[in-house]
Write an enzyme that holds these catalytic residues in place. Structure first.
Site, PDB file in Angstrom:
ATOM      1  N   VAL A 109      68.017  -4.886  10.891  1.00  0.00           N
ATOM      2  CA  VAL A 109      68.022  -4.424   9.512  1.00  0.00           C
ATOM      3  C   VAL A 109      67.717  -2.922   9.463  1.00  0.00           C
ATOM      4  O   VAL A 109      66.679  -2.471   9.957  1.00  0.00           O
ATOM      5  CB  VAL A 109      66.989  -5.198   8.675  1.00  0.00           C
ATOM      6  N   LYS A 110      68.638  -2.183   8.868  1.00  0.00           N
ATOM      7  CA  LYS A 110      68.482  -0.728   8.763  1.00  0.00           C
ATOM      8  C   LYS A 110      67.631  -0.397   7.537  1.00  0.00           C
ATOM      9  O   LYS A 110      67.947  -0.833   6.424  1.00  0.00           O
ATOM     10  CB  LYS A 110      69.852  -0.072   8.609  1.00  0.00           C
ATOM     11  N   ILE A 111      66.540   0.321   7.772  1.00  0.00           N
ATOM     12  CA  ILE A 111      65.611   0.648   6.689  1.00  0.00           C
ATOM     13  C   ILE A 111      65.377   2.161   6.686  1.00  0.00           C
ATOM     14  O   ILE A 111      65.096   2.731   7.744  1.00  0.00           O
ATOM     15  CB  ILE A 111      64.279  -0.105   6.892  1.00  0.00           C
TER      16      ILE A 111
END
Ligand code: G3P
Length: 215
Positions: free
Chosen positions: A82-84
């Site tokens: 998950v890109k945060i």
């Protein structure tokens, strides 16, 4: 060095896979918007054709919203990380995701200490954007080298994904620095294979091959 493709275009991904050049894929809202499809559908499709890690980006601005999205995205496939974005709320979400065994990729990193904080929070990957720094006359690869050295100094397992790549030299410099991964736009990947002397050499060999007697 692992090559990820920085694209949401499955046609480009298939082309790269055919060359054996795709160890993973990174996406972002701008890339997915180009497909005209819902984000989850794009990620499902990409996970169905690649075997490596696939980055999918959250859109929320608060940690609670990011974490809720992270659970949804991670549920699509074990391949999903998950890109945060690198913010204080993002760090809270990364810390919570790490406790929940959700792999994360902290993005929009522009100075080494942002990367150190992301690693301390438990990020699986950090994505320094070299091209956008170069675009404003800062040396993006210097920042990457400092970040890589800092993570090495303290034995962080967090992997560096050099992102925002503008051309072959970024990949060469990243390889010399020894970063783990380059996430490459397809048009840059295509250019990596090309050289005018290769083309002229092929033409010469083809022409001379015709002079070889048959039989
Ligand atoms: O996907 C993250 C990063 O690679 C975006 O690069 O070209 O939009 O600066 P760019």
């Amino acid at each position: 060095m692992k090559f990820f493709l920085d694209t949401a275009d499955v046609g480009e991904i298939r082309e790269g896979m055919a060359m054996g050049m795709v160890d993973g894929v990174t996406t972002n809202p701008s890339l997915v918007a180009k497909t005209g499809k819902p984000y989850a559908k794009v990620i499902e499709e990409i996970c169905s054709i690649v075997s490596g890690p696939v980055s999918a980006e959250t859109n929320s601005e608060d940690a609670e919203g990011m974490m809720a999205e992270a659970r949804e995205l991670a549920a699509i496939s074990p391949q999903v990380n998950v890109k945060i974005p690198m913010t204080m709320e993002g760090l809270k979400a990364v810390a919570a995701a790490s406790k929940a065994n959700i792999r994360t990729n902290v993005t929009l990193i522009f100075q080494p200490l942002q990367g150190l904080m992301a690693a301390k929070a438990g990020a699986s990957y950090v994505s320094p954007f070299v091209g956008r720094l170069d675009d404003i006359a800062h040396d993006g690869m210097d920042m990457v080298a400092d970040l890589k050295q800092i993570l090495r100094n303290y034995n962080y397992a967090t992997e560096v994904i050099v992102a925002s790549i503008r051309g072959p030299l970024h990949i060469q410099q990243a390889a010399l620095v020894g970063v783990d991964i380059a996430t490459i736009p397809f048009k840059v990947l295509a250019n990596l294979a090309k050289h005018p002397l290769t083309n002229s050499g092929i033409e010469q060999f083809l022409a001379d091959h015709k002079k070889i007697p048959k039989g």
